[in-house]
Design a protein around this motif. Structure first.
Motif: not given
Length: 484
Positions: A358-359, A372-377, A398-403, A476-479
């Protein structure tokens, strides 16, 4: 040197293009089908004299007095279903035995002839009221086969069946489903005549005109059967779709038959669907909570672990999960069923309540524009989506989870109002300074839940869309980490 007016024209053209939605692709879901996709998990209640006979199918000869629950409690059943995460209930208002659970004008073989509520009861109404009180959707199943009716098999029965549907469509509020199966003709009681009656299922029920009644009286009711019209049977009663699962389908007659109707269709293709089928017709995965559809004291409900696995293989493959609920002779769900539903519901709720992405920051190899930007995901809204430009049919996120995060379920959702588009993709995680592929997939659709073989720990994830006939959309994407 480019003239200012030309630069302005190109700028405006690009800006307008960037706000233009992608063109739809293939068969598309209707408003009622989109509402059905939101429900995901629902139940199918079987409770007739057959329950008290300890049978799976009633013969049509049970005395109406057989139906005598000692402590019927619709609220207990619906509360247990809601705790299990079910968002809708379909009641079998009349099964093949012909016994109607409401005081119908169409047959004497109904609940008014039973001891239930001293002959004044209406079980369909009690269930419907409990369903609505608890915030769920309501649907009905009225079996076209009637093993009790003396007129079944004659040309006079269709009017009776259609009248039963009209009563159900008129008296119990808006329905989310009108459920139909393919059981047709055979041994029965038929008003006292213990005999076998056969019908031509391609013509006998006049489905075209019968379902026209549904459309007219209940326009938001999804018609379910082997051939749709809205929702197709997945082709088994095991509760799962195929790993590749298309929401599009073209009902066809099986080998040796000339017409597709409930009771005969192209079942081998039902679990997977048909890529670029003529109709948006997603699959329902129906499966009883216990072994049978009716209550039997010697059976136990499926474990929460089994139910969670079925959830991943039904809802997680773009289909719906329809769990058969079987009240006992009291008219309530057994405590074992209540416990299994509650634990299953909690597993789903707690697994998916915290999106570990989510962050995150997401970079896309291509985007259509700001709208239609990636923030929608990651905004939790199905109605917003990321999209590529028209000529871009492959892209990476590419999803950067930061941690560092640990997860074992990945969720992907296409923006299905524009059709099911993606045909192949893979997922990589960043591990030991290198990208490692952890999954290869085909279909996504309304929802794809990828259950990894073992949990992964990483701070970066890459989603590579490798095949699409048109530009890409993802909603949407989710982990997630499975709750134990």
């Amino acid at each position: 040197m480019m003239k200012p007016i030309l630069i302005l024209f190109l700028f405006l053209t690009t800006a307008i293009y960037a706000q233009t939605p992608p063109k739809p692709y293939g068969a598309l879901p209707s408003k009622r089908q989109l509402a059905w996709h939101d429900i995901e998990v629902y139940g199918l209640i079987h409770f007739t004299p057959t329950t008290f006979e300890n049978k799976e199918w009633g013969f049509g000869d049970a005395d109406p007095k057989t139906f005598n629950p000692t402590d019927f409690n619709a609220d207990q059943i619906i509360k247990a279903a809601k705790a299990g995460g079910l968002k809708g209930i379909i009641l079998v208002a009349k099964h093949h035995d012909g016994f109607a659970l409401w005081p119908t004008k169409t047959t004497d073989y109904n609940i008014s002839k039973s001891p239930f509520r001293a002959g004044k009861g209406n079980l369909v109404k009690e269930v419907e009221q409990a369903v609505r009180k608890n915030g769920l959707k309501f649907g009905v199943y009225c079996s076209p086969w009637d093993r009790n009716n003396a007129l079944y098999g004659t040309d006079k029965y269709l009017a009776i069946y259609q009248a039963q549907l009209k009563e159900l469509y008129s008296n119990f509020g808006e329905l989310f489903m009108s459920w139909h199966d393919g059981a047709n003709g055979g041994d029965g009681y038929y008003g006292g005549a213990k005999e076998k009656r056969s019908i031509d299922n391609t013509t006998y029920y006049d489905w075209k005109n019968t379902w026209a009644i549904t459309r007219k009286m209940q326009p938001m009711a999804n018609i379910f059967s082997d051939i749709g019209l809205d929702i197709r049977w997945v082709g088994n009663e095991d509760g799962h779709a195929a790993p590749t699962s298309w929401a599009t389908f073209t009902p066809m007659a099986p080998d040796g038959k000339n017409e597709a109707v409930p009771g005969q269709a192209n079942y081998p293709q039902s679990p997977e669907g048909i890529r670029n089928g003529k109709f948006w017709m997603p699959a329902e995965c129906d499966v009883p909570l216990r072994k049978g559809w009716f209550y039997h004291a010697n059976e136990k409900p499926k474990t929460p672990e089994t139910l969670f696995d079925l959830y991943l293989k039904s809802v997680g493959r773009g289909a719906g999960l329809d769990l058969g609920l079987a009240p006992d002779t009291r008219g309530q769900l057994h405590k074992d069923d209540v416990a299994a539903l509650k634990t299953f519901g909690d597993m789903v709720k707690h697994t998916f309540e915290n999106n570990l992405a989510k962050n995150a920051q997401i970079k896309a190899s291509n985007s259509r524009g700001k709208k239609y930007a990636v923030t929608s995901l990651l905004d939790g809204k199905r109605e917003s989506y990321w999209a590529t430009e028209d000529d871009i049919h492959q892209a990476s996120l590419e999803v950067d989870l930061k941690t560092t995060k640990t997860f074992d379920i990945i969720s992907l959702q296409e923006y299905i109002p524009l059709g099911q588009r993606i045909e192949a993709y893979n997922i990589e995680v960043f591990e030991k300074n290198a990208w490692k592929k952890v999954y290869d997939g085909t279909s996504i659709g309304a929802k794809r839940l990828i259950n990894l073989e073992s949990p992964v720990t990483t701070d970066k994830v890459k989603i590579n869309i490798t095949k699409s006939p048109v530009c890409i959309t993802l909603s949407e994407i989710g982990l997630y980490k499975k709750a134990v």
